[in-house]
Motif scaffolding. Structure first.
Motif, PDB file in Angstrom:
ATOM      1  N   LEU A  53     -35.712 -47.679  38.933  1.00 13.96           N
ATOM      2  CA  LEU A  53     -35.634 -46.300  38.456  1.00 13.96           C
ATOM      3  C   LEU A  53     -34.181 -45.851  38.316  1.00 13.96           C
ATOM      4  CD1 LEU A  53     -38.545 -44.616  40.442  1.00 13.96           C
ATOM      5  CD2 LEU A  53     -38.440 -45.030  37.987  1.00 13.96           C
ATOM      6  N   ALA A  54     -33.315 -46.347  39.175  1.00 12.72           N
ATOM      7  CA  ALA A  54     -31.893 -45.976  39.100  1.00 12.72           C
ATOM      8  C   ALA A  54     -31.191 -46.694  37.951  1.00 12.72           C
ATOM      9  CB  ALA A  54     -31.204 -46.287  40.416  1.00 12.72           C
ATOM     10  N   ILE A  55     -31.456 -47.994  37.807  1.00 16.19           N
ATOM     11  CA  ILE A  55     -30.772 -48.792  36.775  1.00 16.19           C
ATOM     12  C   ILE A  55     -31.325 -48.485  35.387  1.00 16.19           C
ATOM     13  CG2 ILE A  55     -30.416 -51.134  35.897  1.00 16.19           C
ATOM     14  CD1 ILE A  55     -30.310 -52.083  38.788  1.00 16.19           C
ATOM     15  N   GLY A  56     -32.631 -48.498  35.265  1.00 20.44           N
ATOM     16  CA  GLY A  56     -33.246 -48.325  33.951  1.00 20.44           C
ATOM     17  C   GLY A  56     -33.780 -46.931  33.745  1.00 20.44           C
ATOM     18  N   LYS A  57     -33.094 -45.946  34.272  1.00 19.49           N
ATOM     19  CA  LYS A  57     -33.565 -44.562  34.198  1.00 19.49           C
ATOM     20  C   LYS A  57     -33.862 -44.122  32.770  1.00 19.49           C
ATOM     21  CE  LYS A  57     -32.540 -40.171  36.318  1.00 19.49           C
ATOM     22  NZ  LYS A  57     -31.614 -39.401  37.109  1.00 19.49           N
ATOM     23  N   SER A  58     -33.017 -44.522  31.837  1.00 21.94           N
ATOM     24  CA  SER A  58     -33.222 -44.104  30.443  1.00 21.94           C
ATOM     25  C   SER A  58     -34.518 -44.679  29.875  1.00 21.94           C
ATOM     26  CB  SER A  58     -32.033 -44.535  29.585  1.00 21.94           C
ATOM     27  OG  SER A  58     -31.899 -45.942  29.610  1.00 21.94           O
ATOM     28  N   SER A  59     -34.903 -45.865  30.317  1.00 18.82           N
ATOM     29  CA  SER A  59     -36.150 -46.467  29.836  1.00 18.82           C
ATOM     30  C   SER A  59     -37.362 -45.676  30.301  1.00 18.82           C
ATOM     31  CB  SER A  59     -36.272 -47.899  30.340  1.00 18.82           C
ATOM     32  OG  SER A  59     -35.225 -48.680  29.855  1.00 18.82           O
ATOM     33  N   PHE A  60     -37.258 -45.070  31.477  1.00 18.07           N
ATOM     34  CA  PHE A  60     -38.374 -44.311  32.017  1.00 18.07           C
ATOM     35  C   PHE A  60     -38.397 -42.877  31.497  1.00 18.07           C
ATOM     36  CE2 PHE A  60     -37.748 -47.625  35.221  1.00 18.07           C
ATOM     37  CZ  PHE A  60     -39.038 -48.109  35.329  1.00 18.07           C
ATOM     38  N   GLU A  61     -37.274 -42.385  30.991  1.00 15.92           N
ATOM     39  CA  GLU A  61     -37.186 -41.002  30.536  1.00 15.92           C
ATOM     40  C   GLU A  61     -37.676 -40.807  29.107  1.00 15.92           C
ATOM     41  OE1 GLU A  61     -33.095 -40.057  31.185  1.00 15.92           O
ATOM     42  OE2 GLU A  61     -33.428 -39.534  33.277  1.00 15.92           O
ATOM     43  N   VAL A  62     -37.809 -41.874  28.361  1.00 19.56           N
ATOM     44  CA  VAL A  62     -38.252 -41.771  26.979  1.00 19.56           C
ATOM     45  C   VAL A  62     -39.668 -41.192  26.958  1.00 19.56           C
ATOM     46  CG1 VAL A  62     -38.763 -43.096  24.890  1.00 19.56           C
ATOM     47  CG2 VAL A  62     -36.850 -43.755  26.341  1.00 19.56           C
ATOM     48  N   LYS A  63     -39.858 -40.216  26.071  1.00 15.30           N
ATOM     49  CA  LYS A  63     -41.162 -39.553  26.002  1.00 15.30           C
ATOM     50  C   LYS A  63     -42.252 -40.541  25.587  1.00 15.30           C
ATOM     51  CE  LYS A  63     -42.767 -35.039  24.860  1.00 15.30           C
ATOM     52  NZ  LYS A  63     -42.448 -33.793  24.228  1.00 15.30           N
ATOM     53  N   GLU A  64     -41.924 -41.412  24.680  1.00 10.70           N
ATOM     54  CA  GLU A  64     -42.869 -42.425  24.193  1.00 10.70           C
ATOM     55  C   GLU A  64     -42.659 -43.731  24.970  1.00 10.70           C
ATOM     56  OE1 GLU A  64     -45.278 -42.126  21.842  1.00 10.70           O
ATOM     57  OE2 GLU A  64     -44.824 -39.989  21.748  1.00 10.70           O
ATOM     58  N   THR A  65     -42.843 -43.690  26.254  1.00  9.27           N
ATOM     59  CA  THR A  65     -42.662 -44.869  27.097  1.00  9.27           C
ATOM     60  C   THR A  65     -43.606 -45.973  26.619  1.00  9.27           C
ATOM     61  OG1 THR A  65     -42.140 -43.439  28.950  1.00  9.27           O
ATOM     62  CG2 THR A  65     -42.657 -45.708  29.461  1.00  9.27           C
ATOM     63  N   SER A  66     -43.086 -47.183  26.548  1.00  8.55           N
ATOM     64  CA  SER A  66     -43.884 -48.296  26.037  1.00  8.55           C
ATOM     65  C   SER A  66     -45.051 -48.604  26.977  1.00  8.55           C
ATOM     66  CB  SER A  66     -43.011 -49.531  25.861  1.00  8.55           C
ATOM     67  OG  SER A  66     -42.654 -50.064  27.119  1.00  8.55           O
ATOM     68  N   TRP A  67     -46.085 -49.231  26.413  1.00  4.15           N
ATOM     69  CA  TRP A  67     -47.266 -49.578  27.194  1.00  4.15           C
ATOM     70  C   TRP A  67     -46.911 -50.564  28.296  1.00  4.15           C
ATOM     71  CZ3 TRP A  67     -48.791 -54.545  27.789  1.00  4.15           C
ATOM     72  CH2 TRP A  67     -48.265 -55.472  26.886  1.00  4.15           C
ATOM     73  N   SER A  68     -45.905 -51.412  28.055  1.00  7.86           N
ATOM     74  CA  SER A  68     -45.551 -52.412  29.069  1.00  7.86           C
ATOM     75  C   SER A  68     -44.954 -51.756  30.308  1.00  7.86           C
ATOM     76  CB  SER A  68     -44.595 -53.454  28.493  1.00  7.86           C
ATOM     77  OG  SER A  68     -43.412 -52.838  28.025  1.00  7.86           O
ATOM     78  N   ILE A  69     -44.157 -50.715  30.109  1.00 12.75           N
ATOM     79  CA  ILE A  69     -43.587 -50.017  31.272  1.00 12.75           C
ATOM     80  C   ILE A  69     -44.686 -49.284  32.032  1.00 12.75           C
ATOM     81  CG2 ILE A  69     -42.074 -48.112  31.966  1.00 12.75           C
ATOM     82  CD1 ILE A  69     -40.079 -49.060  29.897  1.00 12.75           C
ATOM     83  N   LYS A  70     -45.592 -48.652  31.303  1.00 13.84           N
ATOM     84  CA  LYS A  70     -46.712 -47.969  31.962  1.00 13.84           C
ATOM     85  C   LYS A  70     -47.566 -48.965  32.743  1.00 13.84           C
ATOM     86  CE  LYS A  70     -47.050 -44.247  28.593  1.00 13.84           C
ATOM     87  NZ  LYS A  70     -47.826 -43.675  27.498  1.00 13.84           N
TER      88      LYS A  70
END
Length: 137
Positions: A53-70
């Protein structure tokens, strides 16, 4: 009438007796070792999720988070729950007067705890791999 058969045996050597007692004690301590491993795994799951969450914070903040992250986060949380269930004080049924019942209960406890620990580990590694590939690729 048949004559009863005599069974002859010798007393085990101190070395043999010591190893038998050692393995017997280790078998009895298996649930405790599985719980210790689950505590360690739950800590690693929490720490690594915090790091991601600290390193890839921007990946988690995207409104359209990818299905793989979910999917990875869901697997991560299920993994954490499975490791906590290893520690949960389930109520096991057994007859306290019966050694066979106690042994059967012990086998069930070890089986369930080991299964939950393996499930937790597999889900954790899968989620870690998915997140690593998604975020760092």
């Amino acid at each position: 009438m048949d004559k009863p058969k005599t069974i002859k045996s010798t007393k085990p050597s101190p070395d043999t007796r010591s190893w038998i007692e050692y393995t017997w004690k280790e078998e009895q301590d298996t649930p405790n070792r599985l719980e210790d491993a689950a505590k360690f795994l739950a800590s690693m799951i929490s720490i690594s999720l915090t790091i991601f969450l600290a390193i890839g914070k921007s990946s988690f903040e995207v409104k359209e988070t990818s299905w793989s992250i979910k999917a990875a986060i869901i697997l991560w949380l299920i993994s954490l729950l499975a490791s906590f269930f290893v520690l949960f004080p389930w109520r096991y049924r057994y007859a306290s007067e019966s050694v066979q019942s106690i042994k059967a209960m012990h086998r069930r406890v070890v089986f369930v705890k080991r299964l939950l620990l393996v499930i937790s580990l597999v889900l954790f590694l899968a989620s870690l791999t998915i997140l690593a590939v998604t975020i760092f690729a």
